[in-house]
Design an enzyme around this catalytic site. Structure first.
Site, short mmCIF file in Angstrom:
data_model
loop_
_atom_site.label_atom_id
_atom_site.label_comp_id
_atom_site.label_asym_id
_atom_site.label_seq_id
_atom_site.Cartn_x
_atom_site.Cartn_y
_atom_site.Cartn_z
N HIS A 2 3.45 -2.41 3.34
CA HIS A 2 3.51 -1.10 2.56
C HIS A 2 4.92 -0.76 1.73
O HIS A 2 6.00 -1.39 2.27
CB HIS A 2 3.53 0.07 3.76
CG HIS A 2 2.10 0.17 4.44
ND1 HIS A 2 1.87 -0.97 5.49
CD2 HIS A 2 1.01 0.72 4.06
CE1 HIS A 2 0.61 -0.57 5.78
NE2 HIS A 2 0.40 0.25 5.12
N ASP A 23 0.91 -1.20 0.10
CA ASP A 23 -0.03 0.02 -0.04
C ASP A 23 0.95 1.22 -0.09
O ASP A 23 2.01 1.10 0.45
CB ASP A 23 -0.84 -0.01 1.30
CG ASP A 23 -1.98 -0.85 0.99
OD1 ASP A 23 -1.92 -2.07 0.34
OD2 ASP A 23 -3.05 -0.78 2.15
#
Length: 470
Positions: A372, A211
């Site tokens: 992430h 992400d």
């Protein structure tokens, strides 16, 4: 006209922000608010609990990659590593790996005046509050007619009449938290619906995703994934896409799945319906301008979604994707995003991931993990520790992207190539873990929505007139 020129010159200064610092601050606020509530997401200690006898590999003694620091040195204060250039530059007209997809469009050039301010909630219309917003003042068309057009996509959908939460956290809105089950609010209690994707169907299959990019260190992650022939799903932020369109192109052209992760990374349940529409709309718009395609998957920041946000997302053609949560409440969140802010250390995040792998062995399905690619710390953890540990895990894991592991054809992952009339799903958000559907709104909701759209368009016209008079 002199006033207009002066304001235009001043505008970039008013909007100058440090995106990375803001994301860390948001992460800290979200973590503190969530941990203080009894109905919040599971705490770090309970998240890493495991009842499995699976065999996680030990911490790698030699990190994978020449620039990866020892695990103990992956902290908030670690030195800033060197970034890598994109491996391949793809030209206009290049053919994507998706059957029937349009060729790559003309190279994207970011013109700030044509987009919402980075890392701020996407504007919807001028004078949306009692205080004149200078952002909306300079985006009359952007903030008005465009969002009004996207709002029409909600016509015919039962968007529940659920009021926004105070701040997207359980502690910040106890009244909403008490209604979490009826709201279908994931943040408080992990409530999902059948339309949500939360796992891979096949046991011991990991739906790999990252992400918040594309970011300065995404290329290092891409190089690693390529070296291992691994594919992932990238949930991208609109405010980051405008900074690194070439990285997004490389992700797409090398076979990774691209999905929406909003424009400014705010908890979506705290936003009004037009704001949610704007956050999703501008992100998919910039993705299309860069790649030529529009994603049909999205992930809500912080997993913050309820039935209202679900209905909006589905009406706009995007299926929500969240990370896995065990029946006991342990979430498959590595907490890597907490390392840059100093809330946890690299070793603590890696220990959380090892517990996730052990918990995965207790499931009858596969799983999806939250990681992430925004920071150097999170990329170092992924390519130096979590991915290598998963590769040597016993029982063996199958690595896959989220769409593919759910048997969604690659063509269905983008609107321009989607041939399936039932995906994304039609007008429904009810799920098996809900006793009462909240997808049926009051009869007046459709009328109110149409009125809001008309009002937004009218405000946009007024905004354009006022700007022309400056």
């Amino acid at each position: 006209m002199h006033l207009n020129a002066a304001l235009v010159a001043l505008f970039p200064l008013l909007l100058a922000v440090d995106a990375n610092d803001r994301h860390v601050r948001l992460a800290k606020r979200q973590a503190v608010s969530s941990s203080s509530s009894s109905v919040s997401s599971v705490s770090a200690s309970s998240t890493v609990s495991s009842t499995s006898s699976g065999s996680a590999s030990p911490v790698p003694t030699t990190p994978v990659g020449t620039t990866i620091p020892p695990l103990s040195q992956i902290t908030s204060g670690m030195p800033t590593p060197t970034t890598l250039p994109v491996t391949t530059t793809y030209s206009h007209g290049a053919t994507p790996p998706i059957s029937g997809a349009p060729t790559l469009p003309t190279p994207f050039v970011f013109i700030a005046s044509q987009w919402p301010p980075q890392d701020q909630i996407a504007p919807t219309s001028m004078f949306a509050s009692s205080t004149i917003n200078p952002v909306d003042l300079f985006f009359p068309t952007l903030a008005g007619s465009e969002v009004a057009q996207w709002m029409t996509e909600l016509n015919g959908f039962d968007v529940p009449d659920i009021p926004p939460t105070n701040d997207g956290t359980c502690a910040g809105d106890p009244a909403a938290a008490a209604e979490a089950a009826s709201r279908g609010w994931w943040t408080c209690g992990g409530f999902t619906r059948d339309t949500d994707i939360t796992a891979c169907p096949n046991k011991m299959t990991w739906g790999v995703s990252f992400d918040d990019g594309p970011a300065p260190y995404s290329q290092e992650l891409l190089d690693y994934l390529s070296s291992k022939s691994l594919l992932a799903t990238f949930f991208v932020i609109g405010s980051r896409v405008v900074e690194r369109p070439q990285v997004l192109i490389e992700e797409y052209m090398t076979g990774h799945e691209i999905a929406v992760h909003t424009w400014s990374h705010r908890p979506l349940t705290m936003l009004t319906t037009p704001q949610v529409v704007a956050e999703l709309g501008y992100t998919r718009k910039v993705i299309k301008q860069v790649l030529g395609v529009t994603p049909t998957l999205m992930r809500p920041p912080y997993g913050d979604i309820d039935d209202r946000v679900r209905a909006i997302s589905l009406a706009m053609g995007m299926v929500p994707v969240i990370w896995t949560r065990t029946p006991s409440g342990a979430t498959f969140d590595t907490n890597d995003w907490k390392v840059p802010g100093g809330e946890v250390t690299g070793p603590q995040s890696f220990a959380t991931f090892q517990a996730i792998l052990n918990n995965a062995t207790t499931l009858n399905t596969g799983f999806v993990v939250l990681e992430h690619d925004l920071y150097a710390q999170t990329v170092d953890l992924a390519i130096g520790y979590t991915l290598p540990a998963a590769e040597s895990f016993n029982p063996p894991l199958t690595f896959d992207s989220i769409g593919h592991c759910n048997a969604i054809p690659a063509t269905n992952l983008y609107r321009e190539t989607n041939q399936n009339k039932t995906f994304p799903y039609t007008n429904a958000t009810v799920g098996s873990n809900s006793t009462t559907s909240t997808s049926s709104s009051k009869e007046s909701s459709g009328t109110a929505l149409n009125a809001a759209i008309s009002l937004s368009a009218a405000i946009a016209s007024l905004s354009a007139l006022l700007v022309s008079l400056l």
